[in-house]
Design an enzyme around this catalytic site. Structure first.
Site, short mmCIF file in Angstrom:
data_model
loop_
_atom_site.label_atom_id
_atom_site.label_comp_id
_atom_site.label_asym_id
_atom_site.label_seq_id
_atom_site.Cartn_x
_atom_site.Cartn_y
_atom_site.Cartn_z
N SER A 143 0.86 -1.19 0.00
CA SER A 143 0.00 0.00 0.00
C SER A 143 0.89 1.24 0.00
CB SER A 143 -0.84 -0.02 1.28
OG SER A 143 -1.46 1.23 1.51
N TYR A 156 -1.07 -0.59 10.67
CA TYR A 156 -1.23 -0.89 9.24
C TYR A 156 0.04 -0.54 8.47
CZ TYR A 156 -3.59 -1.23 4.68
OH TYR A 156 -3.95 -1.58 3.40
N1 LIG Z 1 -8.83 -0.81 -0.17
C1 LIG Z 1 -7.77 -0.05 -0.08
O1 LIG Z 1 -7.88 1.19 0.06
C2 LIG Z 1 -6.39 -0.64 -0.17
C3 LIG Z 1 -5.32 0.18 -0.51
C4 LIG Z 1 -4.03 -0.35 -0.57
C5 LIG Z 1 -3.84 -1.69 -0.30
N2 LIG Z 1 -4.91 -2.49 0.04
C6 LIG Z 1 -4.65 -3.89 0.33
O2 LIG Z 1 -5.30 -4.67 -0.63
C7 LIG Z 1 -5.56 -5.96 -0.10
C8 LIG Z 1 -7.01 -6.34 -0.40
O3 LIG Z 1 -7.84 -5.41 0.26
P1 LIG Z 1 -9.31 -5.00 -0.23
O4 LIG Z 1 -9.38 -3.55 -0.15
O5 LIG Z 1 -9.64 -5.71 -1.47
O6 LIG Z 1 -10.12 -5.57 1.02
P2 LIG Z 1 -11.46 -6.44 1.16
O7 LIG Z 1 -12.42 -6.14 0.08
O8 LIG Z 1 -11.87 -6.28 2.58
O9 LIG Z 1 -10.90 -7.93 0.93
C9 LIG Z 1 -10.00 -8.49 1.84
C10 LIG Z 1 -9.82 -9.96 1.51
O10 LIG Z 1 -8.87 -10.52 2.42
C11 LIG Z 1 -9.42 -11.68 3.02
N3 LIG Z 1 -8.94 -11.82 4.38
C12 LIG Z 1 -8.98 -10.89 5.37
N4 LIG Z 1 -8.45 -11.40 6.50
C13 LIG Z 1 -8.07 -12.68 6.21
C14 LIG Z 1 -7.49 -13.70 6.97
N5 LIG Z 1 -7.18 -13.55 8.25
N6 LIG Z 1 -7.24 -14.88 6.36
C15 LIG Z 1 -7.55 -15.07 5.07
N7 LIG Z 1 -8.11 -14.12 4.29
C16 LIG Z 1 -8.38 -12.94 4.87
C17 LIG Z 1 -10.94 -11.47 2.96
O11 LIG Z 1 -11.65 -12.70 2.94
P3 LIG Z 1 -12.31 -13.37 4.25
O12 LIG Z 1 -12.87 -12.26 5.07
O13 LIG Z 1 -13.32 -14.32 3.71
O14 LIG Z 1 -11.18 -14.07 4.94
C18 LIG Z 1 -11.11 -10.75 1.64
O15 LIG Z 1 -11.18 -11.67 0.60
C19 LIG Z 1 -5.21 -5.88 1.38
O16 LIG Z 1 -3.94 -6.45 1.60
C20 LIG Z 1 -5.18 -4.40 1.64
O17 LIG Z 1 -4.36 -4.07 2.74
C21 LIG Z 1 -6.17 -2.00 0.08
#
Ligand SMILES: NC(=O)c1ccc[n+]([C@@H]2O[C@H](COP(=O)([O-])OP(=O)(O)OC[C@H]3O[C@@H](n4cnc5c(N)ncnc54)[C@H](OP(=O)(O)O)[C@@H]3O)[C@@H](O)[C@H]2O)c1
Length: 240
Positions: A143, A156
């Protein structure tokens, strides 16, 4: 451009957000897929949808990636069902924000365990099969919070800075084996994670979407194997 058809990829956290968008983007390219996350019902539905729409093979195993035994068992299960792995996308992650004094130590530690330890456990189990293929790619979703700290971001940011350290170190270990390791560093993306963590989404239409990040991931994977990208940043145009 590298063709991805018939390659095999494992994606963690594929049931929603960036992971799901990436699963769809890779399925369209003819990539066979293995998913790991906690919500088995959502993963099963995604596998059925992608197999039907794109004629690929899609399998899943449930795990909390922060629990070593679960992560290892799930990684072994998907490797067993897929037979080989060429690509790993460590995407599963959580976010929460609060000052260092306000945030409960257990929540602080959980962010590190999911975002960093989960990435490490899954990579450690899947890397040997990628090395056996004699070429492959690992993409770790970090990120902009992994490049710049901010107030309320100690947990984070620490987890995402650490993912960049892991990425660069592993890249140096395996690049001579023809395995590319890349970190993706998006700014805020309109997903459940951002909304639930209270990040400012602002103008939805101008906000970066999960599909935008999956396009970047696809582009990195399609680069000729002789090229690797250490870190790929992507920012939303929406001023926050
Ligand atoms: N959204 C943003 O602004 C942003 C920006 C930069 C980077 N990111 C990064 O992008 C990645 C994806 O995020 P997103 O925004 O797409 O979030 P999201 O829509 O909340 O999806 C998160 C995913 O991670 C899985 N997950 C969470 N905790 C887990 C665990 N303990 N074990 C296995 N799976 C787990 C969830 O599935 P389950 O709940 O079914 O386990 C879900 O599929 C993350 O690493 C996040 O830090 C996000």
């Amino acid at each position: 451009m590298q063709q991805l058809q018939h390659k095999t990829a494992v994606i963690t956290g594929a049931n929603k957000g960036i992971g799901k968008a990436t699963a769809i983007a890779l399925a369209k390219e003819g990539v066979n897929l293995g998913f790991i996350a906690r919500n088995g019902a959502e993963l099963e539905a995604l596998c059925q949808q992608l197999e039907k729409e794109y004629g690929i093979k899609a399998v899943f195993a449930t795990a909390d990636v922060s629990v070593r035994e679960e992560a290892e068992a799930a990684a072994e299960a998907v490797i067993g069902q897929l037979g080989k792995v060429d690509i790993l996308i460590n995407n599963a992650g959580i976010a929460a924000f609060g000052t260092l004094l306000e945030m409960d130590p257990e929540e602080w530690e959980r962010i590190i365990r999911v975002n960093l330890m989960g990435t490490y456990y899954i990579t450690r189990k899947i890397l040997p099969t990628i090395l056996e293929q004699k070429e492959g790619s690992i993409i770790n979703v970090s990120s902009t919070a992994g490049e710049k700290g901010f107030a309320t971001g100690s947990a984070y940011c620490s987890s995402k800075f650490a993912v960049l350290g892991l990425t660069e170190s592993l890249m140096q270990e395996v690049r001579k084996s023809n395995v590319r390791v890349t970190a993706i560093t998006p700014s805020t993306v309109a997903t459940d994670l951002a909304v639930n963590a209270g990040l400012k989404i602002g103008d939805e239409d101008r906000m970066m979407q999960a599909e935008d990040v999956s396009e970047l991931i696809l582009s990195v994977l399609q680069m000729p194997q002789r090229v690797f990208i250490k870190t790929a940043g992507i920012w939303t145009t929406n001023p926050q």
